[in-house]
Design a protein around this motif. Structure first.
Motif, PDB file in Angstrom:
ATOM      1  N   THR A 128       0.833  -1.203   0.000  1.00  0.00           N
ATOM      2  CA  THR A 128       0.000   0.000   0.000  1.00  0.00           C
ATOM      3  C   THR A 128       0.866   1.251   0.000  1.00  0.00           C
ATOM      4  O   THR A 128       0.584   2.216  -0.718  1.00  0.00           O
ATOM      5  N   THR A 129       1.942   1.241   0.780  1.00  0.00           N
ATOM      6  CA  THR A 129       2.855   2.381   0.817  1.00  0.00           C
ATOM      7  C   THR A 129       3.520   2.584  -0.545  1.00  0.00           C
ATOM      8  O   THR A 129       3.613   3.718  -1.032  1.00  0.00           O
ATOM      9  N   ASP A 130       3.970   1.478  -1.157  1.00  0.00           N
ATOM     10  CA  ASP A 130       4.570   1.572  -2.491  1.00  0.00           C
ATOM     11  C   ASP A 130       3.565   2.121  -3.497  1.00  0.00           C
ATOM     12  O   ASP A 130       3.892   2.977  -4.323  1.00  0.00           O
ATOM     13  N   GLN A 131       2.336   1.633  -3.427  1.00  0.00           N
ATOM     14  CA  GLN A 131       1.299   2.093  -4.354  1.00  0.00           C
ATOM     15  C   GLN A 131       0.999   3.572  -4.140  1.00  0.00           C
ATOM     16  O   GLN A 131       0.829   4.319  -5.096  1.00  0.00           O
ATOM     17  N   ASP A 132       0.949   3.992  -2.877  1.00  0.00           N
ATOM     18  CA  ASP A 132       0.706   5.407  -2.582  1.00  0.00           C
ATOM     19  C   ASP A 132       1.814   6.289  -3.135  1.00  0.00           C
ATOM     20  O   ASP A 132       1.551   7.351  -3.692  1.00  0.00           O
ATOM     21  N   LYS A 162       3.695   5.609  -5.694  1.00  0.00           N
ATOM     22  CA  LYS A 162       3.536   5.626  -7.153  1.00  0.00           C
ATOM     23  C   LYS A 162       2.421   6.581  -7.563  1.00  0.00           C
ATOM     24  O   LYS A 162       2.550   7.315  -8.538  1.00  0.00           O
ATOM     25  N   ILE A 163       1.323   6.565  -6.819  1.00  0.00           N
ATOM     26  CA  ILE A 163       0.209   7.462  -7.133  1.00  0.00           C
ATOM     27  C   ILE A 163       0.634   8.908  -6.970  1.00  0.00           C
ATOM     28  O   ILE A 163       0.303   9.767  -7.798  1.00  0.00           O
ATOM     29  N   GLY A 214       0.779  11.666  -9.882  1.00  0.00           N
ATOM     30  CA  GLY A 214       0.102  12.960  -9.707  1.00  0.00           C
ATOM     31  C   GLY A 214       1.038  14.125 -10.005  1.00  0.00           C
ATOM     32  O   GLY A 214       0.649  15.099 -10.646  1.00  0.00           O
ATOM     33  N   LEU A 215       2.288  14.020  -9.537  1.00  0.00           N
ATOM     34  CA  LEU A 215       3.262  15.073  -9.824  1.00  0.00           C
ATOM     35  C   LEU A 215       3.562  15.155 -11.311  1.00  0.00           C
ATOM     36  O   LEU A 215       3.679  16.259 -11.879  1.00  0.00           O
TER      37      LEU A 215
END
Length: 113
Positions: A39-43, A45-46, A50-51
């Motif tokens: 979940t942390t890795d996915q966050d 990446k998201i 976004g940037l």
């Protein structure tokens, strides 16, 4: 059976159940840690995506402003459209000629058979 044997069997059964529950708890804890990591890795990446989207949006806005400064006159626009239109007409005429020629060849081929 004697009460001692019943107590021993009960103790062994409870030990086995405790062991199984401990293993299940350990497995669930590892699964939870893995899930938190994913979940942390996915966050991250998201956030990175976004940037990137924001940078692309800023670049697009800069380009859009740049394009808006490059105006053409009405006469230039009409001349360019007329050239494109005449090229399309010539291409269409050439395609019609090719189509007619091809049809004639096919008809001649069918008559020779």
């Amino acid at each position: 059976m004697d009460q001692t044997y019943i107590n021993m069997l009960f103790t062994i059964a409870m030990a086995i159940i405790s062991g199984v529950l401990t293993l299940c708890g350990k497995y669930l804890n590892e699964y939870k840690e893995d899930l938190v990591k994913r979940t942390t890795d996915q966050d991250s990446k998201i956030i990175d995506i976004g940037l990137r989207v924001e940078r692309l949006r800023e670049d697009f806005n800069r380009e859009a402003l740049h394009v808006q400064r490059d105006f053409v006159t009405k006469e230039e626009y009409i001349a360019m459209i007329s050239k494109i239109d005449s090229k399309l007409d010539r291409t269409l005429s050439a395609l019609h000629r090719v189509d007619k020629t091809l049809a004639q060849v096919v008809v001649k081929g069918e008559q020779n058979e």
